[in-house]
Design a protein around this motif. Structure first.
Motif, PDB file in Angstrom:
ATOM      1  N   ALA A 277       0.961  -1.362  -0.098  1.00 52.34           N
ATOM      2  CA  ALA A 277      -0.040   0.010  -0.067  1.00 52.34           C
ATOM      3  C   ALA A 277       0.871   1.254  -0.070  1.00 52.34           C
ATOM      4  O   ALA A 277       1.968   1.194   0.421  1.00 52.34           O
ATOM      5  CB  ALA A 277      -0.952   0.095   1.102  1.00 52.34           C
ATOM      6  N   HIS A 278       0.470   2.311  -0.821  1.00 53.64           N
ATOM      7  CA  HIS A 278       1.147   3.638  -0.959  1.00 53.64           C
ATOM      8  C   HIS A 278       0.501   4.730  -0.807  1.00 53.64           C
ATOM      9  O   HIS A 278      -0.743   4.613  -1.596  1.00 53.64           O
ATOM     10  CB  HIS A 278       2.122   3.381  -1.886  1.00 53.64           C
ATOM     11  CG  HIS A 278       1.633   3.248  -3.169  1.00 53.64           C
ATOM     12  ND1 HIS A 278       1.309   4.372  -3.839  1.00 53.64           N
ATOM     13  CD2 HIS A 278       1.115   2.392  -3.843  1.00 53.64           C
ATOM     14  CE1 HIS A 278       0.808   3.880  -5.025  1.00 53.64           C
ATOM     15  NE2 HIS A 278       0.833   2.536  -4.954  1.00 53.64           N
ATOM     16  N   HIS A 279       0.785   5.779  -0.349  1.00 58.93           N
ATOM     17  CA  HIS A 279       0.129   7.119  -0.521  1.00 58.93           C
ATOM     18  C   HIS A 279       0.917   8.223  -0.155  1.00 58.93           C
ATOM     19  O   HIS A 279       1.941   8.224   0.572  1.00 58.93           O
ATOM     20  CB  HIS A 279      -1.168   7.101   0.271  1.00 58.93           C
ATOM     21  CG  HIS A 279      -2.363   7.898  -0.083  1.00 58.93           C
ATOM     22  ND1 HIS A 279      -2.302   9.380   0.368  1.00 58.93           N
ATOM     23  CD2 HIS A 279      -3.538   8.011  -0.877  1.00 58.93           C
ATOM     24  CE1 HIS A 279      -3.180   9.938  -0.168  1.00 58.93           C
ATOM     25  NE2 HIS A 279      -3.968   9.217  -0.885  1.00 58.93           N
TER      26      HIS A 279
ATOM     27  N   SER B 128      -3.528   7.944   4.965  1.00 59.32           N
ATOM     28  CA  SER B 128      -4.230   6.937   4.024  1.00 59.32           C
ATOM     29  C   SER B 128      -3.453   5.837   3.505  1.00 59.32           C
ATOM     30  O   SER B 128      -4.137   4.760   3.295  1.00 59.32           O
ATOM     31  CB  SER B 128      -4.086   8.259   2.794  1.00 59.32           C
ATOM     32  OG  SER B 128      -5.039   8.993   3.001  1.00 59.32           O
ATOM     33  N   ALA B 129      -1.980   5.863   3.774  1.00 59.95           N
ATOM     34  CA  ALA B 129      -1.317   4.565   3.365  1.00 59.95           C
ATOM     35  C   ALA B 129      -1.544   3.505   4.388  1.00 59.95           C
ATOM     36  O   ALA B 129      -1.772   2.451   4.089  1.00 59.95           O
ATOM     37  CB  ALA B 129       0.123   5.140   3.408  1.00 59.95           C
ATOM     38  N   PHE B 130      -1.711   3.804   5.534  1.00 57.23           N
ATOM     39  CA  PHE B 130      -2.142   2.890   6.581  1.00 57.23           C
ATOM     40  C   PHE B 130      -3.753   2.093   6.384  1.00 57.23           C
ATOM     41  O   PHE B 130      -3.696   1.308   6.431  1.00 57.23           O
ATOM     42  CB  PHE B 130      -1.869   3.422   8.262  1.00 57.23           C
ATOM     43  CG  PHE B 130      -0.356   3.324   8.503  1.00 57.23           C
ATOM     44  CD1 PHE B 130      -0.246   2.403   9.527  1.00 57.23           C
ATOM     45  CD2 PHE B 130       0.486   4.325   8.161  1.00 57.23           C
ATOM     46  CE1 PHE B 130       1.178   2.268   9.926  1.00 57.23           C
ATOM     47  CE2 PHE B 130       1.869   4.204   8.478  1.00 57.23           C
ATOM     48  CZ  PHE B 130       2.122   3.174   9.568  1.00 57.23           C
ATOM     49  N   ALA B 131      -4.655   3.080   6.228  1.00 55.74           N
ATOM     50  CA  ALA B 131      -5.808   2.741   5.851  1.00 55.74           C
ATOM     51  C   ALA B 131      -5.744   1.798   4.585  1.00 55.74           C
ATOM     52  O   ALA B 131      -6.559   0.602   4.665  1.00 55.74           O
ATOM     53  CB  ALA B 131      -6.739   4.153   5.690  1.00 55.74           C
ATOM     54  N   SER B 132      -5.161   2.261   3.523  1.00 58.87           N
ATOM     55  CA  SER B 132      -5.122   1.258   2.508  1.00 58.87           C
ATOM     56  C   SER B 132      -4.545   0.006   2.695  1.00 58.87           C
ATOM     57  O   SER B 132      -4.855  -1.156   2.142  1.00 58.87           O
ATOM     58  CB  SER B 132      -4.284   2.073   1.398  1.00 58.87           C
ATOM     59  OG  SER B 132      -4.237   1.116   0.226  1.00 58.87           O
ATOM     60  N   TYR B 133      -3.492  -0.002   3.338  1.00 59.11           N
ATOM     61  CA  TYR B 133      -2.644  -1.170   4.110  1.00 59.11           C
ATOM     62  C   TYR B 133      -3.677  -2.014   4.965  1.00 59.11           C
ATOM     63  O   TYR B 133      -3.788  -3.292   4.568  1.00 59.11           O
ATOM     64  CB  TYR B 133      -1.478  -0.963   4.887  1.00 59.11           C
ATOM     65  CG  TYR B 133      -0.743  -2.051   5.011  1.00 59.11           C
ATOM     66  CD1 TYR B 133      -0.120  -2.873   3.918  1.00 59.11           C
ATOM     67  CD2 TYR B 133      -0.263  -2.595   6.432  1.00 59.11           C
ATOM     68  CE1 TYR B 133       0.593  -3.802   4.330  1.00 59.11           C
ATOM     69  CE2 TYR B 133       0.543  -3.509   6.822  1.00 59.11           C
ATOM     70  CZ  TYR B 133       0.821  -4.392   5.973  1.00 59.11           C
ATOM     71  OH  TYR B 133       1.650  -5.539   6.177  1.00 59.11           O
ATOM     72  N   LYS B 134      -4.503  -1.465   5.424  1.00 58.49           N
ATOM     73  CA  LYS B 134      -5.275  -2.322   6.400  1.00 58.49           C
ATOM     74  C   LYS B 134      -6.284  -2.904   5.680  1.00 58.49           C
ATOM     75  O   LYS B 134      -6.953  -4.182   5.811  1.00 58.49           O
ATOM     76  CB  LYS B 134      -6.073  -1.265   7.426  1.00 58.49           C
ATOM     77  CG  LYS B 134      -7.095  -1.853   8.315  1.00 58.49           C
ATOM     78  CD  LYS B 134      -8.078  -0.899   8.936  1.00 58.49           C
ATOM     79  CE  LYS B 134      -7.221   0.019   9.887  1.00 58.49           C
ATOM     80  NZ  LYS B 134      -8.166   1.145  10.651  1.00 58.49           N
ATOM     81  N   ASN B 135      -6.911  -2.139   4.625  1.00 52.27           N
ATOM     82  CA  ASN B 135      -8.007  -2.559   3.809  1.00 52.27           C
ATOM     83  C   ASN B 135      -7.165  -3.935   3.092  1.00 52.27           C
ATOM     84  O   ASN B 135      -7.957  -4.949   2.801  1.00 52.27           O
ATOM     85  CB  ASN B 135      -8.471  -1.779   2.706  1.00 52.27           C
ATOM     86  CG  ASN B 135      -9.425  -0.787   3.501  1.00 52.27           C
ATOM     87  OD1 ASN B 135      -9.818  -0.997   4.509  1.00 52.27           O
ATOM     88  ND2 ASN B 135      -9.439   0.520   2.855  1.00 52.27           N
ATOM     89  N   LEU B 136      -6.253  -3.815   2.500  1.00 52.35           N
ATOM     90  CA  LEU B 136      -5.469  -5.040   1.706  1.00 52.35           C
ATOM     91  C   LEU B 136      -5.394  -6.187   2.451  1.00 52.35           C
ATOM     92  O   LEU B 136      -5.492  -7.365   2.065  1.00 52.35           O
ATOM     93  CB  LEU B 136      -4.055  -4.617   1.289  1.00 52.35           C
ATOM     94  CG  LEU B 136      -4.288  -3.395   0.032  1.00 52.35           C
ATOM     95  CD1 LEU B 136      -2.740  -2.928  -0.357  1.00 52.35           C
ATOM     96  CD2 LEU B 136      -4.790  -4.154  -1.089  1.00 52.35           C
ATOM     97  N   LEU B 137      -4.884  -5.798   3.960  1.00 52.46           N
ATOM     98  CA  LEU B 137      -4.571  -7.005   4.549  1.00 52.46           C
ATOM     99  C   LEU B 137      -6.012  -7.829   5.025  1.00 52.46           C
ATOM    100  O   LEU B 137      -6.124  -9.131   4.863  1.00 52.46           O
ATOM    101  CB  LEU B 137      -4.419  -6.712   6.177  1.00 52.46           C
ATOM    102  CG  LEU B 137      -2.726  -6.209   6.140  1.00 52.46           C
ATOM    103  CD1 LEU B 137      -2.531  -5.692   7.711  1.00 52.46           C
ATOM    104  CD2 LEU B 137      -1.829  -7.116   5.907  1.00 52.46           C
ATOM    105  N   VAL B 138      -7.192  -7.160   4.945  1.00 50.64           N
ATOM    106  CA  VAL B 138      -8.424  -7.726   5.213  1.00 50.64           C
ATOM    107  C   VAL B 138      -9.123  -8.790   3.873  1.00 50.64           C
ATOM    108  O   VAL B 138      -9.162  -9.668   3.981  1.00 50.64           O
ATOM    109  CB  VAL B 138      -9.775  -6.929   5.553  1.00 50.64           C
ATOM    110  CG1 VAL B 138     -11.081  -7.387   5.302  1.00 50.64           C
ATOM    111  CG2 VAL B 138      -9.446  -6.109   6.949  1.00 50.64           C
TER     112      VAL B 138
END
Length: 263
Positions: free
Chosen positions: A156-158, A163-173
């Motif tokens: 994830a990146h931003h 926003s980068a952490f939120a995107s990473y969280k979504n990817l993990l799910v």
């Protein structure tokens, strides 16, 4: 204050000579070295909650092409106390080293010719994760990347850290990883509706697709590498979307079904 060059040299000597000089010639037991990230010293400054600085680096095998993590170390920049975290538990965990994390970032930003630098290993959402600054050819910070050490494809990146952490969280799910309890402020939800607007943005070798729906105020996002039919989405399509509701305006879709074309 211990300089970076001394910290780098100490890590090299530790990996090679901790079992003595003769071991480097005959037994060659447990030999390793700091992972080569980039030109210069292969250490990065990190700070604890009290503001104490340490030098961090990770270690790999003597094979310079290896992408496996065998350990990592911290050197207190003031006292010089050296702590190494390694052994069978780390080497058998199948984690990617810092060089592998940088390679994943570089492939993502191949078109922009931006590169990863100074990777640091953290435990984020219960997953060993490389935090990698992304810089341009002039060394200016462009984005922040999070690369999963078990699966570097989870990246994830931003420009914005939150926003980068939120995107990473979504990817993990979406990948079924991480200690993500789907309750409270991060609930797994599903919505079905009609796309009213859609946009396509190239991200290195990947394609990021964003769209709005007639029955939601949220902006939904998915990468083509996750959903191969993403590039064919268009206004008017009926879609079913599963996503993690982080109570933010922009959310990453964990699963997309285009009901119009049944894909």
């Amino acid at each position: 204050m211990i300089p970076a060059s001394i910290a780098d040299t100490y890590n090299t000597y530790f990996g090679k000579y901790k079992h003595g000089y003769l071991n480097t010639l005959f037994g060659k037991r447990d030999l390793h070295m700091p992972t080569t990230w980039e030109e210069g010293d292969e250490v990065v400054a990190v700070f604890d909650q009290e503001g104490n600085m340490s030098w961090f680096t990770d270690h790999t095998t003597l094979d310079e092409t290896s992408k496996s993590l065998v350990g990592y170390s911290l050197i207190n920049a003031r006292s010089g106390k050296f702590t190494y975290y390694g052994g069978q538990t780390v080497s058998s965990s199948g984690l990617a080293n810092g060089s592998a994390a940088i390679n994943s970032v570089n492939k993502t930003f191949l078109k922009d010719q931006w590169t990863g630098a100074s990777p640091t290993l953290y435990n984020i959402y219960g997953e060993e994760t490389w935090f990698v600054p992304v810089t341009d050819g002039n060394g200016l910070l462009r984005e922040l990347a999070l690369v999963n050490a078990k699966n570097p494809q989870i990246l994830a990146h931003h420009k914005n850290k939150a926003s980068a952490f939120a995107s990473y969280k979504n990817l993990l799910v979406s990948f079924g990883s991480g200690q993500m309890d789907p309750t409270g402020s991060a609930q797994q939800k599903e919505i079905q509706g009609r796309i009213v607007r859609v946009s396509f943005v190239s991200e290195g070798a990947d394609l990021r697709v964003k769209w709005m729906m007639d029955n939601s105020d949220k902006v939904f996002v998915v990468l083509e590498s996750q959903y191969p039919y993403a590039g064919f989405l268009q206004a008017g399509d009926q879609v079913r979307v599963q996503y993690v509701d982080t109570e933010e305006l922009v959310v990453t879709a964990s699963k997309v079904t285009n009901l119009t074309v049944n894909k």
